[in-house]
Motif scaffolding. Structure first.
Motif, mmCIF file in Angstrom:
data_model
loop_
_atom_site.group_PDB
_atom_site.id
_atom_site.type_symbol
_atom_site.label_atom_id
_atom_site.label_comp_id
_atom_site.label_asym_id
_atom_site.label_seq_id
_atom_site.Cartn_x
_atom_site.Cartn_y
_atom_site.Cartn_z
ATOM 1 N N ARG A 41 1.390 -2.528 -10.044
ATOM 2 C CA ARG A 41 2.663 -3.243 -10.012
ATOM 3 C C ARG A 41 3.645 -2.647 -9.003
ATOM 4 O O ARG A 41 4.794 -3.067 -8.923
ATOM 5 N N VAL A 42 3.190 -1.671 -8.226
ATOM 6 C CA VAL A 42 4.071 -1.008 -7.258
ATOM 7 C C VAL A 42 4.302 -1.916 -6.058
ATOM 8 O O VAL A 42 3.344 -2.387 -5.427
ATOM 9 N N ARG A 43 5.547 -2.158 -5.738
ATOM 10 C CA ARG A 43 5.912 -2.949 -4.551
ATOM 11 C C ARG A 43 6.463 -2.073 -3.433
ATOM 12 O O ARG A 43 6.457 -2.477 -2.275
ATOM 13 N N HIS A 44 6.980 -0.912 -3.790
ATOM 14 C CA HIS A 44 7.580 -0.010 -2.799
ATOM 15 C C HIS A 44 7.008 1.383 -3.024
ATOM 16 O O HIS A 44 7.274 2.011 -4.053
ATOM 17 N N GLU A 45 6.233 1.875 -2.086
ATOM 18 C CA GLU A 45 5.657 3.213 -2.192
ATOM 19 C C GLU A 45 6.759 4.268 -2.090
ATOM 20 O O GLU A 45 7.812 4.050 -1.499
ATOM 21 N N LEU A 46 6.500 5.451 -2.672
ATOM 22 C CA LEU A 46 7.486 6.518 -2.651
ATOM 23 C C LEU A 46 7.867 6.903 -1.224
ATOM 24 O O LEU A 46 9.045 7.076 -0.901
ATOM 25 N N ALA A 47 6.867 7.043 -0.365
ATOM 26 C CA ALA A 47 7.152 7.430 1.018
ATOM 27 C C ALA A 47 8.000 6.378 1.718
ATOM 28 O O ALA A 47 8.902 6.703 2.504
#
Length: 446
Positions: A62-68
């Motif tokens: 469900r991740v749309r924006h990676e941490l990096a």
């Protein structure tokens, strides 16, 4: 704006012609220069270094924006003059920032919003922050093409006012405010940041100073075992614990030393001679130096103290420094110790030009994370400035000047099937400098 006419009220006609103002200019950005910083960020791998220190608790599906990606976006915003988390909402569809983060300007999804950034700021715990600070020291070491023979570390703190019930906030009578006093450490010759550490609003004691130096210098020595290291600071950092640690670990130091009755009595004859010399017409200000061994009650050994005695229109003035460095007293005071004033300019660039005093989170860990992101933005602008020719205006420009002239550039962005066109203004006044920097950054690093 009138819905029918398109005329913005209050704007007078020019040459008898009314001004029609509409917001239909197409996909424009006011920060086209951020693409220069994105090249530098990719080379330094700032976002990847910091993101690797974090554990992502989110569901991968469900991740749309990676941490990096979020860290990169936040650092670029700060470098461009958008220090608040709310700016993420206003610029998440900006084509320049989308391209800088790696998304297509039109068909790519928007960047993350302010609530997502706020969750990111509250994600790191103490262990992750220690890893991230270590990663920034590694970045400092990686930034040198070859191992330096000597590095000179300037250490100082600065007032960071708070306006709420934030952790670590204390009343400081000297600044007449509730504040933090974060410690900044820079390499003096290059201006590169080594560490920025959030701490309470009180003067650091000897154990704290020794702890900070131990962590930072051991990390550097792990990479460069033979490098000569000199630490420079004011009297806040001339603590016996810090000096003793430096002496045990092959670290040179030169610190300010607060005057007292014993020291003033030691230099009284020289102060009298300087005053008599001024009266005799030797100059408007007469300066002389003394060099002697001294041990305060809190010291276990005698150390070298250098005194600068000056007689001027305002009377006599005596200043003291303590050091374990060899050399002439005058040279050590004037050329080595007094040069530490440059550290204040580096802190100003970090604090004023990059707004690193926006430490308004309640949790201390979130504020420390913010300092790390602001330091990442500092690296971006410092590296952009360092890419300019040695004899150019940009090589010595302040960060806010670089931002105003090279980052704040209007452009029309058009995404086509096979390419993306970025149209800069024909009358761009800094076209030559922008073109030169873009060409230099296009070349692979040595």
């Amino acid at each position: 704006m009138g819905k029918d006419t398109g005329i913005l009220p209050g704007l007078p006609a020019v040459g008898g012609k009314p001004l029609h103002v509409t917001f239909d200019g197409g996909r424009l950005t006011s920060d086209a220069g951020i693409l220069l910083l994105s090249v530098i960020e990719q080379r330094l791998k700032l976002a990847e270094r910091l993101a690797a220190c974090l554990e992502d608790p989110r569901d991968p599906d469900r991740v749309r924006h990676e941490l990096a990606e979020m860290i990169r976006y936040r650092a670029l915003l700060i470098a461009a003059g958008y220090p608040d988390g709310n700016d993420c909402d206003a610029l998440k569809a900006d084509p320049a920032f989308k391209m800088a983060v790696g998304r297509l300007p039109e068909s790519g999804a928007d960047l993350c919003s302010q609530p997502t950034i706020s969750r990111l700021e509250n994600l790191p715990g103490p262990t992750a922050l220690k890893r991230m600070m270590a990663a920034m020291v590694e970045l400092f070491c990686d930034s040198f093409d070859q191992v330096p023979r000597r590095i000179l570390l300037d250490i100082d703190d600065t007032e960071d006012r708070v306006h709420g019930g934030q952790q670590l906030a204390l009343w400081n009578a000297h600044y007449d405010s509730r504040c933090f006093l974060p410690i900044h450490i820079y390499e003096a010759t290059t201006g590169k940041p080594v560490a920025v550490i959030l701490r309470p609003g009180k003067t650091p004691d000897g154990a704290e100073v020794a702890l900070v130096l131990r962590h930072v210098i051991r990390r550097i020595r792990a990479r460069w075992p033979a490098v000569e290291i000199i630490v420079r600071g004011d009297s806040h950092y001339g603590r016996p614990e810090a000096m003793a640690w430096c002496e045990r670990n092959r670290v040179g130091y030169i610190f300010g030393l607060a005057g007292n009755k014993v020291l003033l009595r030691q230099v009284a004859p020289l102060a009298e001679n300087a005053a008599l010399g001024r009266l005799a017409g030797e100059g408007d200000k007469v300066r002389c130096y003394d060099d002697f061994r001294y041990a305060a009650k809190s010291w276990t050994v005698e150390r070298r103290v250098i005194a600068r005695i000056e007689a001027g229109p305002q009377g006599a003035d005596s200043r003291f420094i303590v050091t374990n460095l060899p050399g002439l007293a005058k040279s050590l005071y004037e050329k080595v110790y007094c040069a530490r004033g440059q550290a204040e300019n580096l802190i100003k660039a970090h604090k004023l030009h990059l707004a690193s005093d926006r430490t308004s989170c309640r949790k201390a860990t979130a504020n420390q994370f913010r300092l790390l992101i602001h330091t990442a933005a500092y690296w971006l602008l410092l590296s952009l400035r360092g890419s300019a020719p040695r004899n150019s205006f940009w090589r010595e420009a302040q960060f806010d000047t670089i931002r105003l002239c090279l980052i704040k550039v209007a452009a029309r962005v058009t995404e086509r099937v096979t390419r993306i066109k970025i149209a800069l203004p024909s009358a761009f006044p800094y076209r030559a400098g922008f073109t030169d920097l873009a060409g230099r950054l296009a070349k692979p690093p040595p």
